[in-house]
Write a protein that holds these residues in place. Structure first.
Motif, mmCIF file in Angstrom:
data_model
loop_
_atom_site.group_PDB
_atom_site.id
_atom_site.type_symbol
_atom_site.label_atom_id
_atom_site.label_comp_id
_atom_site.label_asym_id
_atom_site.label_seq_id
_atom_site.Cartn_x
_atom_site.Cartn_y
_atom_site.Cartn_z
ATOM 1 N N GLU A 134 0.939 -1.106 -0.081
ATOM 2 C CA GLU A 134 0.008 0.217 0.106
ATOM 3 C C GLU A 134 0.768 1.184 -0.114
ATOM 4 O OE1 GLU A 134 -3.636 -2.118 2.369
ATOM 5 O OE2 GLU A 134 -2.296 -1.107 3.404
ATOM 6 N N GLY A 135 2.103 1.138 0.774
ATOM 7 C CA GLY A 135 2.708 2.509 1.179
ATOM 8 C C GLY A 135 3.624 2.524 -0.571
ATOM 9 N N GLY A 136 3.939 1.469 -1.087
ATOM 10 C CA GLY A 136 4.413 1.633 -2.416
ATOM 11 C C GLY A 136 3.649 2.293 -3.473
ATOM 12 N N ARG A 187 26.595 -3.327 11.049
ATOM 13 C CA ARG A 187 25.378 -3.755 11.595
ATOM 14 C C ARG A 187 24.925 -2.754 12.577
ATOM 15 N NH1 ARG A 187 28.823 -8.032 12.042
ATOM 16 N NH2 ARG A 187 28.666 -9.572 10.170
ATOM 17 N N ILE A 188 24.101 -2.203 11.982
ATOM 18 C CA ILE A 188 23.397 -0.791 12.758
ATOM 19 C C ILE A 188 21.813 -1.042 12.929
ATOM 20 C CG2 ILE A 188 22.798 1.580 12.218
ATOM 21 C CD1 ILE A 188 25.101 1.426 9.949
ATOM 22 N N GLY A 189 21.312 -0.269 14.321
ATOM 23 C CA GLY A 189 20.258 -0.636 14.684
ATOM 24 C C GLY A 189 18.877 0.114 13.699
ATOM 25 N N PHE A 190 18.108 -0.626 13.246
ATOM 26 C CA PHE A 190 17.224 -0.142 12.194
ATOM 27 C C PHE A 190 16.552 1.395 12.561
ATOM 28 C CE2 PHE A 190 12.757 0.543 10.661
ATOM 29 C CZ PHE A 190 13.069 0.301 9.358
ATOM 30 N N ASP A 191 16.454 2.269 11.784
ATOM 31 C CA ASP A 191 16.000 3.570 11.943
ATOM 32 C C ASP A 191 15.264 3.983 10.780
ATOM 33 O OD1 ASP A 191 15.596 6.403 13.561
ATOM 34 O OD2 ASP A 191 16.236 6.733 11.236
ATOM 35 N N LEU A 192 13.788 4.006 10.605
ATOM 36 C CA LEU A 192 13.206 4.283 9.322
ATOM 37 C C LEU A 192 13.862 5.321 8.316
ATOM 38 C CD1 LEU A 192 10.871 3.441 7.212
ATOM 39 C CD2 LEU A 192 9.474 4.969 8.758
ATOM 40 N N ARG A 193 14.007 6.542 8.930
ATOM 41 C CA ARG A 193 14.356 7.765 8.064
ATOM 42 C C ARG A 193 15.794 7.397 7.771
ATOM 43 N NH1 ARG A 193 12.571 13.091 9.991
ATOM 44 N NH2 ARG A 193 14.972 13.521 9.686
ATOM 45 N N ARG A 194 16.881 6.702 8.460
ATOM 46 C CA ARG A 194 17.929 6.462 7.974
ATOM 47 C C ARG A 194 18.079 5.408 6.742
ATOM 48 N NH1 ARG A 194 22.959 4.504 6.752
ATOM 49 N NH2 ARG A 194 24.531 4.512 8.465
ATOM 50 N N LEU A 214 3.245 1.527 9.988
ATOM 51 C CA LEU A 214 1.925 2.020 10.062
ATOM 52 C C LEU A 214 1.609 3.437 10.593
ATOM 53 C CD1 LEU A 214 0.000 -1.309 11.250
ATOM 54 C CD2 LEU A 214 0.317 -0.492 8.654
ATOM 55 N N GLU A 215 2.488 3.701 11.602
ATOM 56 C CA GLU A 215 2.426 4.960 12.278
ATOM 57 C C GLU A 215 2.986 6.125 11.739
ATOM 58 O OE1 GLU A 215 3.366 4.133 16.210
ATOM 59 O OE2 GLU A 215 1.582 3.094 16.617
ATOM 60 N N THR A 216 3.902 5.914 10.631
ATOM 61 C CA THR A 216 4.670 7.017 9.877
ATOM 62 C C THR A 216 3.804 7.420 8.767
ATOM 63 O OG1 THR A 216 6.922 5.907 10.275
ATOM 64 C CG2 THR A 216 6.689 7.508 8.447
ATOM 65 N N ASP A 217 3.686 8.943 8.668
ATOM 66 C CA ASP A 217 3.107 9.705 7.681
ATOM 67 C C ASP A 217 4.408 9.719 6.768
ATOM 68 O OD1 ASP A 217 1.575 11.063 6.122
ATOM 69 O OD2 ASP A 217 0.820 12.665 7.532
ATOM 70 N N PHE A 218 4.431 8.930 5.526
ATOM 71 C CA PHE A 218 5.286 9.177 4.823
ATOM 72 C C PHE A 218 5.359 10.471 3.971
ATOM 73 C CE2 PHE A 218 7.593 5.059 4.876
ATOM 74 C CZ PHE A 218 6.818 4.269 5.983
#
Ligand SMILES: [Fe+2]
Length: 287
Positions: free
Chosen positions: A147-149, A205-212, A241-245
């Protein structure tokens, strides 16, 4: 839209799997690939992935018949697997995901391509991707991604969102009480990368961050130089789901991309890689 499906494919690009047409040698090659990977994966792959392999019967022998596979998957999470002739246009791909249909290549690699192939085949697509679709949380994440795609295309931000797919669905790592585990389809379907992604000192190996992740370029020609580690599938789904892209895409427009090997001050670094593998590979290529 634009691209039209090849001859013999439906308007949504699907084709009959024609399971009966796979040869005994192809079924045997599937079994060989299956045995090789499942020997490696306990203690390396996410428990949810291993559970999916079993509950879907992917090791019952030979290339799975999509009709039977879809019946099982439908009962578990309402997903089905449909065959396509090869790569499909992005909007077609997203439309299928948004409707809980996973598209899978309808051919198997040749024996000489056992370790490397350019286009995803039925082993990558089914062994790599489908087990996690039996997990209700990951199943919802894949639908949300579809859906986001579709939405991202309206904002011209597909190349950014594609990085989320790359660094989770294809090359994701997950933290568990027993340690890091692999879950990305590109890793779990590859013998070499199943070892490299967890054990090799080379990659970050890096902790996930959506913006990053949305800012981070990736390489398609070799093992990854960075892997992003999610805390759980629930957390990944929740963030998505909670991010307003839409505002996020606008904001990222002004920010530079991050290279595959870069580490930022704000990164949660789990392991700083030596990049020895990538440096040696570049040396060999004379770069
Ligand atoms: Fe894939």
């Amino acid at each position: 839209m634009g691209d039209t499906p090849p001859e013999g494919a439906a308007s949504d690009w699907t084709v009959p799997q024609r399971w009966e047409q796979f040869t005994a040698a192809e079924h045997a090659l599937w079994d060989r690939l299956y045995a090789r990977q499942t020997k490696l994966l306990p203690g390396r792959a996410a428990p949810e992935f291993l559970a999916g392999l079993t509950s879907l019967g992917l090791g019952d022998g030979g290339i799975p018949d999509f009709r039977r596979l879809s019946e099982r998957l439908m009962r578990l999470t309402g997903w089905e697997v449909v065959a396509v002739p090869g790569l499909v246009p992005e909007d077609v791909f997203f439309e299928h995901l948004a409707n809980r249909r996973f598209v899978a290549g309808n051919f198997l690699r040749r024996p000489e391509q056992i370790d490397y192939l350019e286009e995803p085949d039925v082993f990558h697509d089914v062994f790599g991707h489908v087990p996690l679709l039996a997990n209700p949380v990951f199943a919802d994440y894949m639908q949300a991604y579809g859906e986001g795609g579709l939405r991202s295309m309206q904002f011209g931000a597909l190349h950014k969102l594609a990085r989320l797919y790359w660094y989770t669905v294809e090359f994701g790592l997950i933290d568990t009480p027993e340690g890091l585990r692999i879950y990305g389809a590109g890793i779990v379907s590859s013998k070499g990368e199943s070892l490299f992604a967890l054990d090799d000192p080379s990659p970050n190996r890096i902790g996930f961050d959506l913006r990053r992740v949305l800012r981070t370029r990736y390489r398609i020609d070799d093992y990854q130089q960075a892997y992003f580690v999610i805390p759980s599938f629930e957390a990944l789904l929740k963030t998505t789901l909670e991010t307003d892209f839409a505002p996020l895409y606008a904001e990222l427009e002004d920010l530079a991309d991050i290279g595959p090997v870069d580490i930022l001050a704000e990164d949660k670094v789990i392991a700083r890689g030596t990049q020895a593998y990538a440096l040696e590979a570049a040396d060999r290529a004379g770069l």
